[in-house]
Design an enzyme around this catalytic site. Structure first.
Site, short mmCIF file in Angstrom:
data_model
loop_
_atom_site.label_atom_id
_atom_site.label_comp_id
_atom_site.label_asym_id
_atom_site.label_seq_id
_atom_site.Cartn_x
_atom_site.Cartn_y
_atom_site.Cartn_z
N GLN A 1 0.94 -1.17 0.10
CA GLN A 1 -0.05 0.04 -0.17
C GLN A 1 0.92 1.37 -0.10
O GLN A 1 0.37 2.53 -0.44
CB GLN A 1 -1.02 -0.01 1.27
CG GLN A 1 -2.22 -1.06 1.02
CD GLN A 1 -2.87 -1.26 2.18
OE1 GLN A 1 -2.49 -1.69 3.25
NE2 GLN A 1 -4.06 -0.49 2.14
N ASP B 1 2.41 0.65 -8.17
CA ASP B 1 3.76 0.62 -8.61
C ASP B 1 4.57 1.70 -7.83
O ASP B 1 6.04 1.38 -7.59
CB ASP B 1 3.74 0.84 -10.02
CG ASP B 1 3.29 -0.39 -11.03
OD1 ASP B 1 2.90 -1.19 -10.14
OD2 ASP B 1 3.25 -0.05 -12.24
N ARG C 1 3.94 -0.07 12.81
CA ARG C 1 3.39 -1.19 12.42
C ARG C 1 3.67 -1.34 10.78
O ARG C 1 2.68 -0.18 10.14
CB ARG C 1 1.98 -1.83 12.77
CG ARG C 1 1.66 -3.02 12.05
CD ARG C 1 0.33 -3.49 12.31
NE ARG C 1 0.02 -4.65 11.42
CZ ARG C 1 -1.06 -4.77 10.73
NH1 ARG C 1 -2.22 -4.17 10.73
NH2 ARG C 1 -1.11 -5.94 9.95
N ASN D 1 -2.06 -10.90 8.10
CA ASN D 1 -3.04 -10.03 8.39
C ASN D 1 -4.52 -10.21 7.92
O ASN D 1 -4.59 -10.78 6.70
CB ASN D 1 -2.61 -8.58 7.49
CG ASN D 1 -3.63 -7.36 7.78
OD1 ASN D 1 -3.80 -6.78 8.82
ND2 ASN D 1 -4.40 -6.97 6.83
N ASN E 1 -7.73 -5.62 14.37
CA ASN E 1 -8.13 -4.63 13.51
C ASN E 1 -9.54 -4.38 13.83
O ASN E 1 -10.60 -5.14 13.66
CB ASN E 1 -7.92 -4.91 12.18
CG ASN E 1 -6.39 -5.05 11.99
OD1 ASN E 1 -5.44 -4.78 12.63
ND2 ASN E 1 -5.98 -5.34 10.69
C1 GAL Z 1 -7.78 -3.70 6.49
C2 GAL Z 1 -6.66 -3.64 5.86
C3 GAL Z 1 -5.75 -2.47 5.39
C4 GAL Z 1 -6.67 -1.45 4.97
C5 GAL Z 1 -7.89 -1.35 5.80
C6 GAL Z 1 -8.69 0.10 5.29
O1 GAL Z 1 -8.86 -4.63 6.32
O2 GAL Z 1 -5.82 -4.72 6.70
O3 GAL Z 1 -4.86 -2.95 4.58
O4 GAL Z 1 -6.86 -1.42 3.76
O5 GAL Z 1 -8.67 -2.25 5.98
O6 GAL Z 1 -9.71 -0.32 4.71
#
Ligand code: GAL
Length: 525
Positions: A41, A74, A99, A188, A331
């Site tokens: 990302q 990219d 992180r 993740n 998360n």
């Molecule tokens: C989570 C993911 C992240 C980011 C976040 C926001 O599910 O681990 O990479 O995309 O959502 O949508």
């Protein structure tokens, strides 16, 4: 019935918000704050220094229009080259933890351990050294969805051999970085990854198999996490002394009414989402939740399959997986309201994980919306989720590894400010209730490539100018508010910094420093 429920939920939100008065409460000095990102990302540099292709690189080249704005990672935020600025931003925020994730194909371009890309190893060595030199503790994710394409060609997370492949990769990470990285996050969000990538073909590698592929992917992730854990235990822990956890995502869910059906549907929803991954690792019995085992077996039989689409674990595997996390990386983004009635029959594809769960959901339209269709702000949800985890899984140590919201571009991100205050307040509530939450990472440090939604979603505390080759990063209002929370360890609802003023000051300070430098040179002449 729906308007009444929405109204009641609204009252509940208002009452619980009023009940949670933050005055005088603060985060203890042991509690840490951080920010989070993931390799694909933000890093860019997709094909430099010997890196192999990931499944997202492959998608970008073979199916570019699948992503909302036909974009890709990219270059992204160019953090491969700009990581020093990223570290500076962490310091500006005053956080002590970062992180980030390591790109598997940067370390192993072909996925397997037979060839290690030393330049990839060097990059992360320099980066980790720089973090530590700046007093930032690394939390390294081993896998945040950028699987080497070579492994995908062998089936990726649908091939059980990935347990060996992941174990070999983990060993290489411990060998190269484990002297400095003491907190590892193995994988993740198994639910989101398996659901979007192997269930509904929304993410790379775009497999459509919500009733079989989804479960196979989840099964192998649980085994792979266990493999990485046992390798650490057997070969590294006594020398390196670190900790390992897995990152599990969960919404909070509550029933739409007090009917037996809605209450049971909510219990099932929890078990089919959070429980699918928590139960095998964090419960005393191990294994999948019984309701999943029974429900999927019965549905599979009635659909003409010879065995359950949810492949079971042997007794030995149950033991192998049980306890394979020293902490939970949680998360959390939002809350959903759950119901079950005759309208749910036939609502989902058959077979699918959703049809097996047999529960439908919606959100309260009075909760503040965001750019992301799946996120509405409901802070108390995080409190209730943490309490649910404490009560169901024997109060594990939790680090919140992602929490945040997306907005449009611009520095005055009032929605994000409100979101962070409300969710951090919920964390204080949960701690007061005895939940063992010891740290928090905001998602995200900066704007980044939001998977199939490209750059249409802005999740950053820092805005990134993707039109600028320099990928300039500028703190938003939320960055200044978060910084103050981190500094004071309290939530001040009246603090309203102006991001434009502070950035104008920063740029004039920058100009002044150039003028001083020139004057200095002239004086010396
Ligand atoms: C989570 C993911 C992240 C980011 C976040 C926001 O599910 O681990 O990479 O995309 O959502 O949508």
């Amino acid at each position: 019935m729906r308007p009444l429920i929405v109204f009641l939920a609204c009252c509940l939100a208002a009452v619980s918000a009023a009940a949670r008065n933050t005055t005088g409460r603060s985060f203890s000095s042991e509690f840490f704050f951080g920010a989070a990102t993931a390799s694909y990302q933000i890093e860019g540099a997709w094909d430099v220094d010997g890196k192999g292709w990931s499944i997202w690189d492959y998608l970008a080249r073979t199916d570019p229009d699948h992503v909302a704005d036909s974009s890709n990672g990219d270059i992204a935020a160019n953090s491969y080259y700009m990581y020093r600025r990223d570290i500076e931003m962490l310091k500006e925020l005053g956080v002590t933890h970062y992180r980030f994730s390591i790109s598997w194909p940067r370390i192993l371009p072909y996925g397997r351990a037979n060839y290690v890309n030393q330049r990839g190893v060097n990059h992360y060595n320099e980066f980790i050294d720089e973090l530590i030199a700046n007093g930032i503790t690394p939390f390294a994710t081993m896998y945040h969805w950028d699987l080497p394409q070579n492994l995908q060609e062998l089936g990726g997370w649908l091939n059980e051999e990935i347990v060996d492949w992941f174990g070999d990769y983990a060993r290489i990470l411990y060998q190269n970085f484990g002297d400095r990285v003491k907190h590892w996050l193995t994988i993740n969000e198994p639910y989101v990854h398996c659901n979007l990538a192997y269930g509904y073909s929304m993410h790379a590698p775009r497999i459509h198999s919500p009733g079989i592929g989804y479960y196979e992917c989840g099964r192998h992730i649980l085994l792979a996490n266990a493999r990485a854990y046992h390798i650490y235990d057997n070969e590294f822990r006594s020398v390196q002394g670190g900790k390992l956890g897995i990152v599990i995502s969960s919404e909070y869910v509550f029933p739409a009414s007090d009917s037996e059906e809605d209450i049971e549907a909510t219990r099932d929803y929890f078990e089919f989402h959070l429980g699918q991954y928590m139960n095998p690792i964090f419960s005393e019995t191990g294994n999948y939740p019984q309701v999943m085992i029974d429900r999927v077996a019965a549905a599979s039989l009635s659909q003409g399959y010879n065995s359950s689409r949810l492949r079971g674990f042997s007794e030995e595997q149950i033991e192998y997986i049980k306890g394979t996390a020293d902490f939970l990386g949680l998360n959390h983004y939002s809350t959903r309201i759950i119901y079950r009635n005759s309208s749910v029959i036939g609502m989902f594809e058959i077979p699918s994980h959703e049809d097996d769960t047999y529960a439908a959901s919606f959100q309260n339209e009075f909760w503040p919306a965001s750019q992301a269709p799946w996120i509405r702000e409901y802070g108390p949800g995080l409190y209730h989720l943490l309490v649910h985890i404490k009560d169901t899984y024997n109060n594990p140590l939790v680090y919140i590894t992602e929490n945040g919201v997306s907005t449009t571009a611009g520095l005055n991100d009032y929605n994000r400010v409100s979101y962070y205050r409300s969710y951090l307040n919920a964390v204080l509530d949960a701690i007061a209730e005895g939940c063992d939450v010891q740290g928090y990472f905001a998602w995200s440090l900066m704007d980044n490539f939001e998977w199939a939604l490209g750059y249409t979603q802005r999740f950053g505390l820092y805005e990134v100018d993707f039109g600028d080759p320099e990928r300039t990063r500028t703190p938003r209002k939320s960055a200044l508010v978060y910084k103050e929370i981190v500094r004071s360890r309290t939530i001040d609802y009246d603090y309203d910094p102006d991001p434009y003023a502070s950035n104008a000051y920063a740029s004039s300070a920058w100009l002044l420093s150039i003028v001083f430098a020139i004057v200095n040179v002239l004086i010396q002449l």
